[in-house]
Design an enzyme around this catalytic site. Structure first.
Site, short mmCIF file in Angstrom:
data_model
loop_
_atom_site.label_atom_id
_atom_site.label_comp_id
_atom_site.label_asym_id
_atom_site.label_seq_id
_atom_site.Cartn_x
_atom_site.Cartn_y
_atom_site.Cartn_z
N GLU A 169 39.53 18.02 50.69
CA GLU A 169 39.88 18.20 49.36
C GLU A 169 40.97 17.16 48.90
O GLU A 169 41.42 17.09 47.57
CB GLU A 169 40.19 19.60 49.03
CG GLU A 169 39.12 20.55 49.35
CD GLU A 169 37.94 20.24 48.75
OE1 GLU A 169 37.82 19.87 47.48
OE2 GLU A 169 36.61 20.56 49.34
N ASP A 210 31.71 13.45 48.02
CA ASP A 210 30.93 14.48 48.81
C ASP A 210 29.56 13.71 48.93
O ASP A 210 28.80 13.24 48.14
CB ASP A 210 30.77 15.58 48.24
CG ASP A 210 31.90 16.45 47.94
OD1 ASP A 210 32.91 15.99 48.80
OD2 ASP A 210 31.83 17.37 47.21
#
Length: 691
Positions: free
Chosen positions: A129, A220
């Site tokens: 993250e 991602d």
């Protein structure tokens, strides 16, 4: 040659691919089919295009076991210099939340795996993250890492211009030097949601005659086929193929490179020190600092502090194969996904939380075997388990472990059944989330979401009527919570939750610890002098309760003494709230039962009221666990589901968090009179019945 042709720029494409520990097998399969494999299949057709790939250790191990041919294809691309493998922490933890020893250990494990399976060394690490705190530079360097990537928002927050984020920089911590590449937020939103030519145009705009700039897209890998609508966009409509073709066509001024390759050609642009942060959306979700999730969600904090507690116990045992096995479980329990909540289910997904508890309980069980030679043992420890400034009591034996919180209503925060590595009290409270307001808008027909957007802007509902579930709790849904209600209260009056009709001041209040000891059995005593509001008058009431556990019995015994401390008669209903999860509310192999009684609806998501009850239980044949309550004094038993509404990549959805079970008794006490009663809770393994 035109002015534009004389300008050059570098582009680095880096994909982060990950699946949470304990995620459903079908999700691994589906995401592989929709995103991971087709991306590599397209890349194989464009030999000039280079990409950086990060796969979490969890995903790499799944690929190794289930898709060995795909691993061979990756190995070939690495060997050909078309893929640079990026390392990171094996189980994808948020690095700032785990001890430094585990940071270094997990990163080293990932690097070893890549070296052994792809015959290449890694110099970069993906931060889960992109959570950054300045101290991370030192353990990263200690683990052999030379660079990482952070969002350009980090740099913008200290005054960098967009042009200044098109270079990489060096930071240090206590003399440990680390290179940091900024990630372009502009490209994060353009790829793959805008036409490929828009990215080319942006890169042309950023190009310079010196050709020393680099634009990094690090995001991602699931957005290339797994996010809603992207499978058609990226592959059926050939977005990725058209993008790769444009990159090759413009290679005379646009060089697609890798981090290691670029660092060999270009020096860092300077020194930088960055404050704690993450990407912009994460900063919004967390309130500006990722660790705030431990404040907003006590359930997240519970898992984290469980991890630290097990970590502490593990540090007390000598090195050896058993310790290494326990450490592996501990690391798996550090996987970040169920510790927080953003655009995906995360913390709201009970099976992800359960997976973390499963790994941590496994680590603790192995550690306990090393600490206790005897089969029958019990220990009681007083410590500030959750770091809130008040001590909890931890009771542990060979088959059960639980946490008593005197300062939180004398409640139970956790109940681990060790033979099945399962926490029965892992229930998430219902809280208001910012996106809940969208549900009311959609219910009124004010929203439409047909257009494919970035995942952060997708708003859908997976079923109608979700707005009716938006009821919120004003206390943590733990267990052994004491409630007082007006005489004659029925389950219908608890539709807003057990706290809605409560006329006592015991829920969540501070109880005094009367004693916590263990010999052949453990016993924890608690008491509180509080009040019950009856007919506008606050009536003083004393509640004393004892929690007892005998090891190898699988049973916890609860004993209550309720005393009317006032000078008027007390007539009320007293109820004890338990919140239990068995992960699925509608599955036929998970149900309520009461010996000799027929339930019209026995599913765990049912609501009901049963009078004059001596025994009542919940069974999960899939997990192989049953828990049954036996009441010395017949009770009225209320049951109701706890269901939350949370956001996922497919839209907002109902999630069964657990079941509330509340035995209740009518009390009539004269001034100074006390009543004592007890009941027990048995937890045992069950074998699934064949129907």
């Amino acid at each position: 040659m035109s002015t534009q042709q004389a300008k050059k720029i570098h582009l680095i494409l880096a994909l982060h691919n990950h699946q949470p520990e304990g995620n459903l097998p079908e999700v691994f399969e589906r995401t592989y089919t929709n995103a991971y494999e087709p991306f590599i299949a397209e890349l194989e057709q464009f030999g000039q295009i280079k990409v950086v790939q990060h796969y979490s250790g969890i995903l790499l191990r799944w690929l190794q076991e289930n898709r060995p041919a795909f691993m061979s294809r990756l190995r070939n691309l690495v060997s050909a210099g078309q893929i640079e493998m990026m390392g990171g922490a094996f189980y994808e933890p948020i690095l700032v939340m785990i001890p430094d020893e585990d940071k270094v250990g997990q990163i080293a494990k990932q690097s070893r795996f890549i070296r052994e399976n792809f015959q290449t060394d890694v110099s970069g690490a993906w931060l889960a993250e992109r959570i950054w705190e300045p101290h991370l530079a030192k353990p990263l360097v200690q683990a052999g890492i030379g660079y990482t990537v952070l969002d350009d928002a980090h740099f913008r927050n200290v005054g960098f211009t967009e042009e200044e984020t098109l270079h990489y920089y060096v930071t240090e911590e206590s003399g440990s030097r680390l290179s940091i590449f900024p990630i372009s937020e502009t490209l994060r939103y353009k790829i793959p949601f805008a036409e490929p030519q828009e990215t080319i145009d942006y890169l042309a705009q950023m190009a310079t005659p010196e050709g020393d700039r680099v634009v990094v897209l690090a995001d991602d890998g699931e957005k290339f086929g797994s996010w809603p609508g992207t499978a058609d966009l990226v592959y059926k409509e050939q977005w990725l193929r058209r993008f790769f073709a444009l990159l090759q066509e413009n290679s005379h001024w646009l060089q697609v490179t890798t981090f290691q390759e670029f660092m060999q050609k270009q020096p860092p642009a300077g020194r930088i020190y960055l404050p704690a942060g993450s990407y912009r959306e994460m900063m919004e979700w967390s309130g500006g600092f990722w660790r705030n999730f431990f404040v907003r969600y006590p359930e997240s904090n519970q898992i984290h502090k469980k991890m630290l507690h097990v970590r502490d116990k593990l540090s007390r045992v000598p090195a050896g194969p058993q310790k290494s096995e326990a450490e592996e479980y501990l690391w798996a329990g550090q996987c970040n996904c169920a510790y927080w909540h953003g655009v995906f289910g995360g913390l709201y997904l009970n099976f992800l939380r359960s997976a973390l508890y499963s790994r941590l309980i496994a680590a603790e069980t192995l550690t306990d075997r090393m600490l206790h030679n005897e089969q029958s043992w019990v220990e009681v420890e007083q410590k500030d388990f959750d770091y809130d400034g008040a001590e909890e009591v931890l009771v542990s034996g060979p088959e059960l472990g639980f946490v008593v919180a005197p300062a939180q209503g004398g409640s139970l925060l956790e109940l681990d059944f060790k033979p099945r590595r399962f926490n029965l009290f892992d229930v998430l409270s219902r809280r208001q989330e910012p996106y809940h307001c969208n549900i009311f808008e959609m219910a009124q027909g004010q929203c439409s979401t047909d257009e494919i957007k970035t995942i952060h802007h997708i708003t859908r509902v997976k079923e109608a009527g979700l707005e009716n579930l938006l009821v919120y709790d004003n206390y943590r849904r733990a267990s052994l919570i004491d409630h007082f209600y007006p005489p004659g209260t029925t389950i219908e009056e608890l539709s807003g939750g057990p706290g809605a009709a409560d006329i006592g001041d015991f829920t969540g209040a501070v109880y005094e610890l009367q004693g916590a000891n263990a010999n052949t059995a453990a016993q924890v005593g608690l008491s509180r002098n509080g009040t019950v509001l009856l007919n506008g008058t606050a009536q003083p009431v004393r509640v004393s309760k004892t929690v007892g556990y005998t090891p190898q019995s699988g049973e916890i015994r609860y004993e209550y003494t309720l005393e009317n401390s006032g000078d008027s008669p007390l007539e009320t209903m007293f109820a004890v709230e338990f919140n239990i999860t068995f992960l699925a509310g509608q599955a036929p192999d998970r149900y309520y039962s009461s010996p000799g009684r027929q339930l019209a609806n026995a599913r765990l998501d049912s609501r009901g009221e049963l009078h004059q009850t001596r025994q009542f239980g919940l069974t999960d044949e899939w997990l192989g666990i049953s828990t049954e309550f036996s009441f010395e004094l017949p009770a009225t038993v209320w049951r109701m589901p706890i269901e939350t509404v949370s956001q996922s990549e497919d839209g907002m959805e109902r999630v069964y968090q657990g079941s509330t079970l509340m035995p209740a008794w009518e009390l009539r006490l004269q001034p100074g009179e006390a009543q004592t009663f007890s009941f027990s809770q048995q937890v045992r393994e069950v074998i699934k019945e064949v129907h």
